[in-house]
Enzyme design. Structure first.
Site, short mmCIF file in Angstrom:
data_model
loop_
_atom_site.label_atom_id
_atom_site.label_comp_id
_atom_site.label_asym_id
_atom_site.label_seq_id
_atom_site.Cartn_x
_atom_site.Cartn_y
_atom_site.Cartn_z
N GLY A 14 0.81 -1.23 0.00
CA GLY A 14 0.00 0.00 0.00
C GLY A 14 0.83 1.26 0.00
O GLY A 14 0.77 2.06 0.94
N GLY A 18 0.32 8.42 0.68
CA GLY A 18 0.21 8.40 2.14
C GLY A 18 1.47 7.92 2.86
O GLY A 18 2.59 8.14 2.42
N ILE A 19 1.22 7.25 3.99
CA ILE A 19 2.33 6.81 4.85
C ILE A 19 3.22 5.79 4.13
O ILE A 19 4.43 5.83 4.23
CB ILE A 19 1.77 6.24 6.17
CG1 ILE A 19 1.08 7.36 6.98
CG2 ILE A 19 2.86 5.58 6.99
CD1 ILE A 19 0.25 6.88 8.17
N SER A 141 -1.55 1.38 14.53
CA SER A 141 -2.29 2.59 14.88
C SER A 141 -2.63 2.61 16.36
O SER A 141 -2.91 1.56 16.96
CB SER A 141 -3.58 2.65 14.07
OG SER A 141 -4.41 3.68 14.57
N TYR A 154 -12.00 -1.18 12.02
CA TYR A 154 -10.62 -0.70 11.89
C TYR A 154 -9.81 -1.00 13.15
O TYR A 154 -8.76 -1.64 13.09
CB TYR A 154 -10.62 0.82 11.60
CG TYR A 154 -9.24 1.40 11.51
CD1 TYR A 154 -8.36 1.01 10.49
CD2 TYR A 154 -8.78 2.35 12.43
CE1 TYR A 154 -7.07 1.54 10.40
CE2 TYR A 154 -7.50 2.88 12.35
CZ TYR A 154 -6.65 2.48 11.33
OH TYR A 154 -5.38 3.00 11.24
#
Ligand SMILES: NC(=O)c1ccc[n+]([C@@H]2O[C@H](COP(=O)([O-])OP(=O)(O)OC[C@H]3O[C@@H](n4cnc5c(N)ncnc54)[C@H](OP(=O)(O)O)[C@@H]3O)[C@@H](O)[C@H]2O)c1
Length: 263
Positions: A14, A18-19, A141, A154
Protein backbone atom coordinates in the site's frame (compact mmCIF):
# COMPACT_ATOMS: atom_id res chain seq x y z
CA UNK A 1 23.72 9.01 10.81
CA UNK A 2 24.20 6.19 8.29
CA UNK A 3 21.18 3.89 8.56
CA UNK A 4 23.11 1.14 6.72
CA UNK A 5 20.26 0.42 4.32
CA UNK A 6 22.37 0.54 1.17
CA UNK A 7 21.65 -2.50 -1.02
CA UNK A 8 18.83 -3.94 1.13
CA UNK A 9 15.66 -4.93 -0.73
CA UNK A 10 12.30 -3.74 0.65
CA UNK A 11 8.62 -4.28 -0.13
CA UNK A 12 6.07 -1.76 1.18
CA UNK A 13 2.42 -2.81 0.91
CA UNK A 14 0.00 0.00 0.00
CA UNK A 15 2.58 2.57 -1.04
CA UNK A 16 1.20 4.59 -3.96
CA UNK A 17 0.41 7.44 -1.52
CA UNK A 18 0.21 8.40 2.14
CA UNK A 19 2.33 6.81 4.85
CA UNK A 20 3.37 3.84 2.70
CA UNK A 21 4.77 6.13 0.00
CA UNK A 22 6.59 8.20 2.65
CA UNK A 23 8.17 5.03 4.10
CA UNK A 24 9.18 3.86 0.61
CA UNK A 25 10.68 7.28 -0.16
CA UNK A 26 12.59 7.24 3.13
CA UNK A 27 14.00 3.76 2.45
CA UNK A 28 14.97 4.71 -1.11
CA UNK A 29 16.68 7.90 0.09
CA UNK A 30 18.80 5.69 2.38
CA UNK A 31 19.89 3.52 -0.54
CA UNK A 32 17.48 0.58 -0.25
CA UNK A 33 15.91 -1.01 -3.32
CA UNK A 34 12.16 -0.52 -2.97
CA UNK A 35 9.15 -2.33 -4.44
CA UNK A 36 5.94 -0.27 -4.31
CA UNK A 37 2.39 -1.62 -4.28
CA UNK A 38 -1.22 -0.55 -4.73
CA UNK A 39 -4.35 -1.99 -6.32
CA UNK A 40 -4.06 -0.39 -9.71
CA UNK A 41 -1.24 -0.84 -12.30
CA UNK A 42 -1.40 2.76 -13.53
CA UNK A 43 -1.32 4.24 -10.03
CA UNK A 44 1.59 1.98 -9.07
CA UNK A 45 3.49 3.02 -12.21
CA UNK A 46 2.81 6.71 -11.48
CA UNK A 47 4.10 6.29 -7.91
CA UNK A 48 7.24 4.53 -9.18
CA UNK A 49 7.90 7.45 -11.54
CA UNK A 50 7.24 10.01 -8.79
CA UNK A 51 9.65 8.28 -6.42
CA UNK A 52 12.33 7.81 -9.08
CA UNK A 53 12.14 11.56 -9.79
CA UNK A 54 12.18 12.49 -6.10
CA UNK A 55 15.19 10.26 -5.28
CA UNK A 56 17.55 10.33 -8.29
CA UNK A 57 19.34 7.01 -8.73
CA UNK A 58 16.85 5.11 -6.58
CA UNK A 59 16.21 1.46 -7.43
CA UNK A 60 12.43 1.44 -7.44
CA UNK A 61 9.83 -0.81 -9.05
CA UNK A 62 6.21 -1.72 -8.45
CA UNK A 63 3.80 -4.65 -8.24
CA UNK A 64 0.05 -4.13 -8.31
CA UNK A 65 -2.14 -6.42 -6.19
CA UNK A 66 -5.34 -6.01 -4.22
CA UNK A 67 -4.87 -7.31 -0.68
CA UNK A 68 -8.61 -7.91 -0.42
CA UNK A 69 -8.07 -10.80 -2.85
CA UNK A 70 -6.09 -13.85 -1.63
CA UNK A 71 -5.51 -14.94 -5.24
CA UNK A 72 -4.04 -11.54 -6.15
CA UNK A 73 -1.71 -11.73 -3.14
CA UNK A 74 -0.62 -15.21 -4.25
CA UNK A 75 0.18 -13.84 -7.72
CA UNK A 76 2.12 -10.94 -6.21
CA UNK A 77 4.20 -13.28 -4.03
CA UNK A 78 5.05 -15.41 -7.06
CA UNK A 79 6.60 -12.34 -8.71
CA UNK A 80 8.11 -10.55 -5.71
CA UNK A 81 11.05 -12.78 -4.77
CA UNK A 82 12.91 -12.45 -1.47
CA UNK A 83 13.16 -9.21 0.49
CA UNK A 84 15.29 -8.09 3.44
CA UNK A 85 12.66 -5.63 4.65
CA UNK A 86 8.89 -6.11 4.68
CA UNK A 87 6.75 -3.12 5.60
CA UNK A 88 3.18 -4.21 6.39
CA UNK A 89 1.60 -0.83 5.76
CA UNK A 90 -1.54 -1.43 3.72
CA UNK A 91 -4.69 -0.53 5.59
CA UNK A 92 -8.25 0.64 5.08
CA UNK A 93 -10.11 2.81 7.57
CA UNK A 94 -13.34 4.74 7.96
CA UNK A 95 -16.21 5.56 10.26
CA UNK A 96 -18.47 2.55 10.84
CA UNK A 97 -21.70 2.32 12.79
CA UNK A 98 -21.31 -1.08 14.49
CA UNK A 99 -24.93 -2.23 14.06
CA UNK A 100 -24.82 -1.47 10.33
CA UNK A 101 -21.56 -3.19 9.39
CA UNK A 102 -22.27 -6.46 7.54
CA UNK A 103 -20.04 -9.53 7.66
CA UNK A 104 -18.60 -8.79 4.21
CA UNK A 105 -17.30 -5.41 5.42
CA UNK A 106 -15.73 -6.98 8.52
CA UNK A 107 -14.16 -9.53 6.19
CA UNK A 108 -12.71 -6.77 3.95
CA UNK A 109 -11.10 -5.04 6.97
CA UNK A 110 -9.63 -8.32 8.16
CA UNK A 111 -8.35 -9.32 4.70
CA UNK A 112 -6.65 -5.99 4.00
CA UNK A 113 -5.51 -4.92 7.47
CA UNK A 114 -4.63 -8.30 8.99
CA UNK A 115 -4.45 -11.13 6.45
CA UNK A 116 -2.21 -9.04 4.14
CA UNK A 117 0.41 -9.09 6.89
CA UNK A 118 -0.21 -12.77 7.68
CA UNK A 119 0.27 -13.78 4.03
CA UNK A 120 3.28 -11.55 3.36
CA UNK A 121 5.02 -12.48 6.61
CA UNK A 122 4.32 -16.21 6.10
CA UNK A 123 5.94 -16.06 2.67
CA UNK A 124 8.89 -13.78 3.47
CA UNK A 125 9.93 -14.27 7.11
CA UNK A 126 11.41 -17.74 6.47
CA UNK A 127 13.92 -16.36 3.96
CA UNK A 128 14.99 -13.66 6.39
CA UNK A 129 15.50 -16.24 9.14
CA UNK A 130 17.49 -18.49 6.79
CA UNK A 131 19.74 -15.57 5.75
CA UNK A 132 20.10 -14.46 9.37
CA UNK A 133 18.92 -10.87 8.90
CA UNK A 134 15.67 -9.13 8.16
CA UNK A 135 13.13 -6.58 9.26
CA UNK A 136 9.35 -6.81 9.38
CA UNK A 137 7.85 -3.43 10.26
CA UNK A 138 4.10 -3.03 10.77
CA UNK A 139 2.46 0.37 10.37
CA UNK A 140 0.09 0.14 13.29
CA UNK A 141 -2.29 2.59 14.88
CA UNK A 142 -3.14 3.96 18.29
CA UNK A 143 -6.68 2.83 17.34
CA UNK A 144 -5.45 -0.73 17.87
CA UNK A 145 -4.72 0.12 21.51
CA UNK A 146 -7.56 2.53 22.27
CA UNK A 147 -10.25 1.17 19.92
CA UNK A 148 -12.68 3.93 18.78
CA UNK A 149 -16.36 3.02 19.15
CA UNK A 150 -17.15 4.56 15.78
CA UNK A 151 -14.39 2.65 13.94
CA UNK A 152 -14.69 -0.86 15.39
CA UNK A 153 -13.70 -2.87 12.29
CA UNK A 154 -10.62 -0.70 11.89
CA UNK A 155 -9.59 -0.71 15.56
CA UNK A 156 -10.18 -4.44 15.97
CA UNK A 157 -8.17 -5.27 12.84
CA UNK A 158 -5.31 -3.04 14.02
CA UNK A 159 -5.40 -4.67 17.49
CA UNK A 160 -5.11 -8.07 15.83
CA UNK A 161 -2.18 -6.85 13.72
CA UNK A 162 -0.42 -5.66 16.89
CA UNK A 163 -0.81 -9.14 18.35
CA UNK A 164 0.44 -10.69 15.11
CA UNK A 165 3.60 -8.58 15.11
CA UNK A 166 4.33 -9.36 18.74
CA UNK A 167 3.80 -13.09 18.19
CA UNK A 168 5.88 -13.19 15.00
CA UNK A 169 8.80 -11.61 16.86
CA UNK A 170 8.88 -14.74 19.04
CA UNK A 171 9.80 -16.76 15.95
CA UNK A 172 12.99 -14.71 15.50
CA UNK A 173 14.68 -15.69 18.77
CA UNK A 174 18.47 -15.67 18.49
CA UNK A 175 18.56 -14.36 14.91
CA UNK A 176 19.24 -10.96 13.33
CA UNK A 177 15.60 -10.66 12.31
CA UNK A 178 13.19 -8.35 14.13
CA UNK A 179 9.45 -7.68 13.94
CA UNK A 180 8.21 -4.33 15.20
CA UNK A 181 5.26 -1.95 14.94
CA UNK A 182 5.14 1.80 14.51
CA UNK A 183 2.14 2.92 16.53
CA UNK A 184 0.99 5.86 14.46
CA UNK A 185 -1.32 8.66 15.56
CA UNK A 186 -3.75 10.75 13.47
CA UNK A 187 -1.86 11.57 10.27
CA UNK A 188 -2.77 13.86 7.38
CA UNK A 189 -2.22 11.21 4.72
CA UNK A 190 -3.76 11.38 1.24
CA UNK A 191 -6.41 8.92 2.36
CA UNK A 192 -7.35 10.90 5.48
CA UNK A 193 -7.37 14.18 3.53
CA UNK A 194 -9.72 12.63 0.95
CA UNK A 195 -12.06 11.19 3.57
CA UNK A 196 -12.18 14.45 5.56
CA UNK A 197 -12.90 16.35 2.33
CA UNK A 198 -15.81 14.04 1.52
CA UNK A 199 -17.30 14.30 5.03
CA UNK A 200 -16.89 18.09 4.99
CA UNK A 201 -18.71 18.31 1.66
CA UNK A 202 -21.52 16.05 2.89
CA UNK A 203 -21.94 18.17 6.03
CA UNK A 204 -21.62 21.46 4.14
CA UNK A 205 -18.62 22.64 6.16
CA UNK A 206 -15.13 23.66 5.07
CA UNK A 207 -12.40 21.02 4.99
CA UNK A 208 -10.08 23.20 7.14
CA UNK A 209 -12.86 23.74 9.66
CA UNK A 210 -13.48 20.00 9.96
CA UNK A 211 -9.74 19.33 10.19
CA UNK A 212 -9.47 21.77 13.13
CA UNK A 213 -12.52 20.19 14.80
CA UNK A 214 -10.95 16.75 14.48
CA UNK A 215 -7.77 17.96 16.19
CA UNK A 216 -9.83 19.59 18.95
CA UNK A 217 -11.69 16.27 19.30
CA UNK A 218 -8.45 14.59 20.42
CA UNK A 219 -7.68 16.55 23.62
CA UNK A 220 -5.01 14.05 24.73
CA UNK A 221 -2.89 14.79 21.65
CA UNK A 222 0.28 16.50 22.84
CA UNK A 223 1.18 17.85 19.41
CA UNK A 224 -2.37 19.24 18.84
CA UNK A 225 -2.17 18.76 15.07
CA UNK A 226 -2.27 16.00 12.50
CA UNK A 227 1.08 14.31 11.93
CA UNK A 228 2.77 14.39 8.54
CA UNK A 229 3.30 10.97 6.86
CA UNK A 230 7.06 11.64 6.95
CA UNK A 231 6.92 11.73 10.76
CA UNK A 232 5.66 8.13 10.80
CA UNK A 233 8.09 7.16 8.05
CA UNK A 234 11.16 8.39 9.95
CA UNK A 235 10.51 5.90 12.75
CA UNK A 236 9.60 3.11 10.32
CA UNK A 237 12.83 3.61 8.35
CA UNK A 238 14.86 3.52 11.55
CA UNK A 239 13.10 0.30 12.64
CA UNK A 240 13.83 -1.16 9.19
CA UNK A 241 17.53 -0.45 9.63
CA UNK A 242 20.27 -2.50 11.28
CA UNK A 243 20.57 0.25 13.90
CA UNK A 244 17.32 -0.84 15.57
CA UNK A 245 18.71 -4.28 16.48
CA UNK A 246 17.79 -4.03 20.19
CA UNK A 247 14.10 -3.45 19.44
CA UNK A 248 12.11 -6.61 18.73
CA UNK A 249 8.47 -7.46 19.38
CA UNK A 250 7.74 -3.90 20.46
CA UNK A 251 5.15 -1.36 19.35
CA UNK A 252 6.94 1.98 19.27
CA UNK A 253 4.85 5.15 19.29
CA UNK A 254 4.80 7.92 16.74
CA UNK A 255 1.35 9.00 17.92
CA UNK A 256 1.85 12.64 18.76
CA UNK A 257 1.18 11.72 22.37
CA UNK A 258 -2.51 10.75 22.03
CA UNK A 259 -2.04 7.58 24.06
CA UNK A 260 -1.85 8.52 27.72
CA UNK A 261 -0.64 5.33 29.40
CA UNK A 262 2.91 5.08 30.76
CA UNK A 263 3.81 2.07 28.60
N1 LIG B 1 -3.60 8.24 8.43
C1 LIG B 1 -3.68 7.97 9.74
O1 LIG B 1 -4.20 8.78 10.55
C2 LIG B 1 -3.08 6.70 10.28
C3 LIG B 1 -2.77 6.63 11.64
C4 LIG B 1 -2.20 5.48 12.15
C5 LIG B 1 -1.96 4.40 11.31
N2 LIG B 1 -2.28 4.48 9.99
C6 LIG B 1 -2.03 3.31 9.16
O2 LIG B 1 -1.16 3.67 8.11
C7 LIG B 1 -1.41 2.84 6.99
C8 LIG B 1 -1.56 3.71 5.75
O3 LIG B 1 -2.57 4.65 5.97
P1 LIG B 1 -2.67 6.01 5.12
O4 LIG B 1 -3.45 6.96 5.94
O5 LIG B 1 -1.34 6.38 4.58
O6 LIG B 1 -3.61 5.50 3.91
P2 LIG B 1 -3.90 6.08 2.47
O7 LIG B 1 -3.38 7.47 2.29
O8 LIG B 1 -5.35 5.82 2.23
O9 LIG B 1 -3.05 5.10 1.53
C9 LIG B 1 -3.39 3.75 1.46
C10 LIG B 1 -2.47 3.05 0.49
O10 LIG B 1 -2.83 1.67 0.48
C11 LIG B 1 -3.18 1.27 -0.85
N3 LIG B 1 -4.30 0.34 -0.74
C12 LIG B 1 -5.52 0.55 -0.20
N4 LIG B 1 -6.25 -0.57 -0.25
C13 LIG B 1 -5.47 -1.52 -0.83
C14 LIG B 1 -5.65 -2.88 -1.17
N5 LIG B 1 -6.81 -3.49 -0.93
N6 LIG B 1 -4.63 -3.54 -1.76
C15 LIG B 1 -3.46 -2.93 -2.03
N7 LIG B 1 -3.22 -1.63 -1.74
C16 LIG B 1 -4.23 -0.94 -1.16
C17 LIG B 1 -3.53 2.55 -1.59
O11 LIG B 1 -3.19 2.39 -2.95
P3 LIG B 1 -4.23 2.47 -4.17
O12 LIG B 1 -5.34 3.41 -3.75
O13 LIG B 1 -3.38 3.00 -5.28
O14 LIG B 1 -4.67 1.05 -4.37
C18 LIG B 1 -2.59 3.54 -0.93
O15 LIG B 1 -1.32 3.50 -1.51
C19 LIG B 1 -2.65 2.01 7.34
O16 LIG B 1 -2.26 0.73 7.78
C20 LIG B 1 -3.28 2.77 8.49
O17 LIG B 1 -3.99 1.92 9.36
C21 LIG B 1 -2.84 5.61 9.46
Amino acid sequence: MDLQLEGRRAFVSGSTQGIGYAVAAGLAAEGAEVVLNGRDEARVEAAVERLAAAVPGAAVSGLAADFASPAAVQALLARLGEVDILVNNVGVFGLAEFERVPDEEWQRYLEVNLMSAVRLSRALLGGMLARGWGRVVFVGSESGVDVPGDMLPYGVSKAAALALANGLAKLTRGTGVTVTTVLGGPTWSDGVAGTVGQIAEARGVGSDELRAALVAGRPTSLVQRFLDPAEIAHLAVYLASPLSSATNGAAVRADGGVLTTLV
